[in-house]
Design a protein around this motif. Sequence first.
Motif, mmCIF file in Angstrom:
data_model
loop_
_atom_site.group_PDB
_atom_site.id
_atom_site.type_symbol
_atom_site.label_atom_id
_atom_site.label_comp_id
_atom_site.label_asym_id
_atom_site.label_seq_id
_atom_site.Cartn_x
_atom_site.Cartn_y
_atom_site.Cartn_z
ATOM 1 N N UNK A 85 0.830 -1.206 0.000
ATOM 2 C CA UNK A 85 0.000 0.000 0.000
ATOM 3 C C UNK A 85 0.866 1.258 0.000
ATOM 4 N N UNK A 86 2.039 1.167 0.603
ATOM 5 C CA UNK A 86 2.932 2.321 0.723
ATOM 6 C C UNK A 86 4.013 2.356 -0.356
ATOM 7 N N UNK A 87 4.009 1.382 -1.255
ATOM 8 C CA UNK A 87 5.029 1.308 -2.299
ATOM 9 C C UNK A 87 4.736 2.290 -3.428
ATOM 10 N N UNK A 88 5.747 2.541 -4.254
ATOM 11 C CA UNK A 88 5.569 3.428 -5.401
ATOM 12 C C UNK A 88 4.543 2.835 -6.361
ATOM 13 N N UNK A 89 3.597 3.638 -6.824
ATOM 14 C CA UNK A 89 2.540 3.133 -7.720
ATOM 15 C C UNK A 89 3.000 3.081 -9.179
ATOM 16 N N UNK A 90 4.042 2.310 -9.429
ATOM 17 C CA UNK A 90 4.625 2.266 -10.772
ATOM 18 C C UNK A 90 4.451 0.921 -11.469
ATOM 19 N N UNK A 91 3.642 0.027 -10.865
ATOM 20 C CA UNK A 91 3.385 -1.260 -11.491
ATOM 21 C C UNK A 91 4.450 -2.305 -11.265
ATOM 22 N N UNK A 92 5.446 -2.004 -10.433
ATOM 23 C CA UNK A 92 6.530 -2.957 -10.190
ATOM 24 C C UNK A 92 6.435 -3.631 -8.818
ATOM 25 N N UNK A 93 5.411 -3.273 -8.027
ATOM 26 C CA UNK A 93 5.185 -3.913 -6.734
ATOM 27 C C UNK A 93 3.708 -4.257 -6.624
ATOM 28 N N UNK A 94 3.426 -5.547 -6.453
ATOM 29 C CA UNK A 94 2.061 -6.043 -6.360
ATOM 30 C C UNK A 94 1.915 -6.882 -5.095
ATOM 31 N N UNK A 95 0.693 -7.177 -4.721
ATOM 32 C CA UNK A 95 0.445 -8.031 -3.560
ATOM 33 C C UNK A 95 -0.626 -9.055 -3.901
ATOM 34 N N UNK A 259 -3.316 -7.181 -6.407
ATOM 35 C CA UNK A 259 -3.593 -5.755 -6.281
ATOM 36 C C UNK A 259 -2.293 -4.973 -6.323
ATOM 37 N N UNK A 260 -2.410 -3.682 -6.665
ATOM 38 C CA UNK A 260 -1.271 -2.773 -6.755
ATOM 39 C C UNK A 260 -1.543 -1.571 -5.858
ATOM 40 N N UNK A 261 -0.537 -0.745 -5.599
ATOM 41 C CA UNK A 261 -0.790 0.470 -4.818
ATOM 42 C C UNK A 261 -1.750 1.407 -5.541
ATOM 43 N N UNK A 262 -2.555 2.136 -4.796
ATOM 44 C CA UNK A 262 -3.439 3.139 -5.389
ATOM 45 C C UNK A 262 -2.596 4.140 -6.168
ATOM 46 N N UNK A 263 -3.122 4.590 -7.296
ATOM 47 C CA UNK A 263 -2.384 5.529 -8.120
ATOM 48 C C UNK A 263 -1.608 4.880 -9.240
ATOM 49 N N UNK A 264 -1.584 3.547 -9.257
ATOM 50 C CA UNK A 264 -0.945 2.848 -10.370
ATOM 51 C C UNK A 264 -1.687 3.208 -11.654
ATOM 52 N N UNK A 265 -0.973 3.608 -12.713
ATOM 53 C CA UNK A 265 -1.644 4.031 -13.948
ATOM 54 C C UNK A 265 -2.663 3.021 -14.450
ATOM 55 N N UNK A 266 -3.779 3.529 -14.917
ATOM 56 C CA UNK A 266 -4.878 2.663 -15.370
ATOM 57 C C UNK A 266 -4.447 1.728 -16.483
#
Length: 327
Positions: A85-95, A259-266
């Motif tokens: 949730x706190x990671x950069x929203x760049x599509x490289x960290x998922x959960x 799921x990805x961090x909020x703000x990850x590009x659509x």
Amino acid sequence: MTRRIALPRRWVLAAIGTTVAAPAPVRAQAWPSGPIRLVVPFAPGGTTDVMARLVADRLGPRLGTTVIVENRAGAGATIGSTFVAQAAPDGHTLVMSNIASHGIAPSLYRNLRYDALKDFAHVAMVTRNPSVMVANPDFEAKSFAEVVRVAKARPDGLDYGVSGAGSSNHLLGLRVAKAAGIRLTPVFYRGAGPAMTDTIAGVVPLMFDGLPSATGHIREGRVRGIATSGAERAAAVPDIPTFKELGLDIVSYQWFGISAPAGTPAEIVQRLNREIRAVLADTAVMQRFDQLGGTTLEMTPDQYTAFIAEEIAVWAPVVEASGARVD
């Protein structure tokens, strides 16, 4: 073959009301630009871990990169989920979002450090599966009726291993104990893998586990299957009765998604959704899910978000009734 479950119309409609406005969008450039980290918020060896690795091995080549599974266990799957949730929203960290971290935790934890809806861009559902109650093969109770008899004969009842406080299997154990009129005490572990190790060793006599991670142990005789939590018997272990068959009004399923961090590009979220759904449609993957006792569920990002919102609402009264709360 693995069944694709048709979505209830309410999830499609609810998605309109549950899609959360993301922060200012991050521009997607040359994605992916490196390895993708898929965080599993449990220890290795459990159902979440098994499913994550099955998807990651096939998702990486489709994206032209490597998807690395990273276990960050603890606090009922909330430590790893908080990290993402706190990671950069760049599509490289998922959960691997799941019933514990995103369905139950919002009601269970008083000081949860993330909002299960607002702090994530939910990408795709992966699978749903029943749980199974298993016993050490040398334990004296060989059936659920005998488990009930033994538990009632002991002043302190019986212990059962489980993958963390607040997990679906923790609450399933409490529900089974209440319905059967017996005392079952949870013994918490950092994941299903360590709990299974202790069940096999006889440190705890019983365990509630997701069927996919328990199936191999059952087939090899390392544990004995007692009962499953689905509405009907699981094809992967057809000889094991359901709790419903045994007279308990209990049907329960685990679920797992990405799921990805909020703000990850659509555009990244949509690309991930397409590729994950393609992985799940692969014949070899579907056959493996069948063998493990899982069922794929195909959802768009909006539908998965709506599903999680509904699960939060479903589990809130269950948590309240159980009396389980975590600071």
